[in-house]
Design an enzyme around this catalytic site. Structure first.
Site, mmCIF file in Angstrom:
data_model
loop_
_atom_site.group_PDB
_atom_site.id
_atom_site.type_symbol
_atom_site.label_atom_id
_atom_site.label_comp_id
_atom_site.label_asym_id
_atom_site.label_seq_id
_atom_site.Cartn_x
_atom_site.Cartn_y
_atom_site.Cartn_z
ATOM 1 N N HIS A 31 41.868 32.125 40.471
ATOM 2 C CA HIS A 31 41.307 33.206 39.663
ATOM 3 C C HIS A 31 41.990 33.369 38.314
ATOM 4 C CE1 HIS A 31 40.688 34.179 43.977
ATOM 5 N NE2 HIS A 31 39.455 34.402 43.543
ATOM 6 N N SER B 75 34.545 36.964 44.339
ATOM 7 C CA SER B 75 35.855 37.458 43.893
ATOM 8 C C SER B 75 35.981 37.566 42.384
ATOM 9 C CB SER B 75 36.977 36.557 44.428
ATOM 10 O OG SER B 75 36.825 35.228 43.970
ATOM 11 N N ASP C 130 46.300 33.116 39.855
ATOM 12 C CA ASP C 130 46.648 32.361 41.052
ATOM 13 C C ASP C 130 45.973 30.999 40.937
ATOM 14 O OD1 ASP C 130 43.971 32.707 41.798
ATOM 15 O OD2 ASP C 130 44.398 34.280 43.262
#
Length: 357
Positions: free
Chosen positions: A335, A38, A332
């Site tokens: 991340h 990610s 978040d």
């Protein structure tokens, strides 16, 4: 516009001074090709059946037109900034986006998938794209270039001169080793599991080299124990960094940098593999955020900032979304924000990737 010029003018000058453009006018690095999780997924998970997605508000809030792209951040990722610094497009597209033209593909692409890992078992947790599948997509990509207007010679030039960036490994420890029993039954310590993962790194790099890749960067793990979600889950010292996880990251990075990178450079003809250290910078930022212009390094911008990521950021808690993400290290609970990614990209360009300019 003036801020962009001042930010990237030094790199444009370096490109010229160091021969970043060859005598025939071609770029020394014509494309950025990305494998990973990610941290570098620019939207591939939008196109597969998984809940590990971020193609909804508030992700992408500060991206070009304010729309989500599948990036797990409020804007661009570090690899996007790196692409721009090399004089390439300011964003790297997701390979599974069917709208891409061959011109889009020829300047860079990301095969990355959020929630994946080096270990195929990690990818299986959220049914995402494994490294083995990312490599299959890379083979397909090479063939698409070859069969396009670029032809055999053009495809070989893109593949042979591209910069390959790897950013992966955190999920293997956090999502897999520490949360599920299977790997802990096979590997008594995180160090033993780390050695297994390094074997997978070696196999992946060798495979890309065999397929024509020569310029590569493997990015080390960040202090994963300082992610807001890991602070929350730290039973021994709630709210503080999980120093056991950080020690695991340092150990893995040490063996990657000190053993594996030199070994592969010795053994693989023409390979230029570098190790990008992001641990020290990230650690410095989360320990003293004010020194870098941040106000908060313990919570994410989304919701409470303690546990929300993915779909949880799109639920009611995200109504607590912070006003200015630039003040936060994390968007978040896992991340980084676009601003933190920009700082990471600048550091990697200055300390490591400049050798490819």
């Amino acid at each position: 516009m003036s801020s962009l010029i001042s930010k990237y003018l030094p790199w444009l000058l370096v490109l010229l001074l160091r021969g970043g453009v060859a005598a025939d006018g071609k770029k020394k690095v014509p494309a950025i090709i990305v494998f990973g999780d990610s941290s570098v997924d620019t939207g591939n998970n939008n196109f597969i059946p998984t809940i590990a997605r971020s193609n909804f508000w508030p992700y992408g809030r500060d991206f070009a037109d304010g729309l989500p792209t599948g990036r797990f951040s409020n804007g661009r990722l570090a690899t996007d900034f790196i692409s721009e610094a090399f004089g390439l497009p300011r964003t790297i597209p997701a390979y599974l986006d069917t709208n891409l033209t061959i011109d889009d593909l020829a300047t860079g692409v990301s095969f990355a998938s959020a929630s994946t890992g080096l270990d195929n078992a990690t990818a299986g947790i959220m049914s995402v794209i494994s490294i083995a599948e990312q490599l299959d997509y890379f083979r397909e990509y090479r063939e698409r270039l070859r069969l396009s207007k670029l032809g055999e010679a053009g495809a070989e030039e893109v593949v042979g001169e591209a910069l390959y960036i790897w950013s992966i490994g955190t999920n293997d420890f956090i999502e897999n080793y520490y949360n599920l029993p299977q790997r802990r039954m096979q590997y008594a310590t995180a160090a033993e599991y780390g050695a297994y993962l390094l074997g997978l790194v070696e196999a992946a790099v060798r495979e890309v080299h065999a397929l024509g890749g020569r310029k590569m960067d493997f990015t080390g793990l960040t202090p994963m124990g300082c992610l807001p979600a890991e602070r929350l889950g730290n039973r021994d010292d709630p709210g503080q960094c999980n120093e056991e996880y950080n020690a695991v990251a340092r150990s893995f990075n040490g063996r990657l940098r000190g053993e594996l990178v030199p070994k592969l450079n010795r053994e693989l003809p023409g390979l230029r593999l570098v190790y990008a250290d992001t641990y020290d910078l990230f650690d410095a930022v989360v320990r003293k955020p004010g020194a870098y212009g941040f106000e908060n390094a313990e919570r994410g911008c989304c919701g409470t900032g303690l546990f929300e990521a993915g779909y949880f950021c799109g639920l009611g808690t995200s109504m607590q979304l912070c006003g200015n993400a630039n003040k936060y290290v994390f968007f978040d609970a896992i991340h980084p924000t676009e601003r933190m990614y920009s700082i990471l990209a600048d550091t990697v360009m200055n300390t490591t990737l400049h050798v490819f300019l």
